[in-house]
Design a protein around this motif. Structure first.
Motif: not given
Ligand SMILES: NCc1[nH]cc(CCC(=O)O)c1CC(=O)O
Length: 375
Positions: A222-251
């Motif tokens: 999404i666009r970083s300056e779009d709080p409306d869309v940010s709020e819209l998509v946030k509930p789709l996040t699966h927290i365990p996947t999100y945390l693993c993916a962040l670790s992998e992408r930072q590696l």
């Protein structure tokens, strides 16, 4: 730019309209429908339109571009639409998203991961059941340096051949009696989402083959300056996947000096476990392209920081950074440097460099345009 728009939800009188960008491949459309259906369920009065297009990655048949993992091949034109506000969100295979996004673009959500493993698919009618069964000289179709390097490490008697195209194309090429391939390797997730799981002969995982960073997960940009869309998509996040993916992408971000390298990972979120707290278990490997050298690390690390803050995003990225640092200590740098050198001397390197310059130029223009509209 050739795009097509399809509106399948009738506009609600009071609802907002959101436009979703995607590649037009069958898998991309299936994944986009998963996102749209989830958004519709949470926002029944809003309308979601899908705009699909072919990206450079879909159009360009230069194999080297793909095997070298030239940057932004699958994402850049869609990000242009996002920044120009032609679309409000983009649905990607997380695996195809570069670790550095253009300024103004962020990941808004990461959905629950499908099976992240790679899958072995034998040619139609083959009686072989595993890589171990294949006679010396058998040809595996893959353009992925990650898959190739890890396979050669354990199966140096097998041969690799490039296999390009989307999932359906690759399966068709495999089954063509005239083709050289004994088998191909594809992400299980794509096959499962496309209803092609019957084609999976065997699942591949460590120690044979560690999957790609982000494999099997869907990322919403999404666009970083779009709080409306940010709020819209946030509930789709699966927290365990999100945390693993962040670790992998930072590696990956820590290891790669801009070029794509044979990095394999397996990450598991271990969840809240009493005194042990939230932890991630990560295996990671980096291999030389011929599979003769590799560095592997494995550990379980806490995601809770000293202040007691749970599940911190920063900590997930720290895990990836720490594991990458350990790999570098164990000599991953030598492997990475050699890959960079071979990339520079490859006959197709000039072509790849040209394309990357083109991509960077397009990116620069995009950012300039963006900055101009913000002033
Ligand atoms: N551009 C390749 C690509 N990007 C995402 C997937 C599959 C789905 C996934 O891994 O999330 C594939 C095909 C494959 O590797 O088999």
């Amino acid at each position: 730019m050739s795009t097509s728009t399809d509106t399948t939800t009738a506009p609600a009188a009071t609802g907002k309209v959101y436009r979703i960008g995607t590649r037009s491949s069958r898998l991309a459309m299936i994944q986009t429908n998963i996102v749209r259906d989830a958004l519709v369920a949470l926002n029944p009065t809003a309308t979601f339109e899908i705009t699909s297009m072919k990206t450079m990655g879909d159009k360009d048949k230069v194999t080297a571009l793909h095997s070298f993992g030239a940057k932004s091949l699958w994402t850049l034109e869609l990000e242009a639409l996002l920044l120009e506000k032609e679309v409000d969100l983009i649905v990607h295979s997380l695996k195809d998203m570069p670790t550095q996004l253009p300024p103004g673009c962020i990941i808004g959500s990461i959905l629950e991961r499908e099976d992240p493993r790679d899958a072995l698919i034998m040619k139609a009618g083959s009686t072989y059941k595993s890589l171990d069964d294949l006679p010396a000289g058998s040809v595996i179709g893959t353009s992925s340096v990650r898959r190739g390097a890890q396979i050669l490490k354990r199966y140096p008697h097998l041969k690799l051949e490039n296999a390009r195209g989307n999932v359906d194309t690759r399966l068709r090429k495999l089954d063509d009696p005239e083709s050289l391939y004994s088998c191909i390797i594809l992400a299980a997730a794509g096959l499962i989402r496309m209803g092609l799981q019957d084609r999976i002969t065997a699942y591949l995982s460590s120690p044979t083959l560690l999957h790609a960073v982000g494999q099997g997960a869907i990322g919403v940009e999404i666009r970083s300056e779009d709080p409306d869309v940010s709020e819209l998509v946030k509930p789709l996040t699966h927290i365990p996947t999100y945390l693993c993916a962040l670790s992998e992408r930072q590696l990956m971000r820590t290891l790669e000096g801009g070029c794509s390298v044979p990095i394999g990972v397996e990450t598991k979120f271990l969840g809240e476990d009493g005194e042990k707290g939230n932890r991630v278990h990560m295996k990671a490997s980096v291999s030389s392209v011929d599979g003769t050298q590799s560095v592997e690390v494995e550990d379980t690390l806490s995601l809770d920081d000293e202040s007691g803050l749970k599940l911190s995003v920063t900590r997930a990225e720290d895990v990836g950074r720490l594991m990458a640092a350990r790999m570098l200590e164990q000599g991953a740098g030598t492997i990475l440097d050699a890959i960079q050198r071979s990339k520079d001397t490859d006959p197709q390197a000039a072509k790849v460099a040209e394309k990357e310059t083109e991509v960077e130029e397009a990116m620069r223009k995009l950012v300039e345009k963006q900055e101009a509209t913000e002033q």
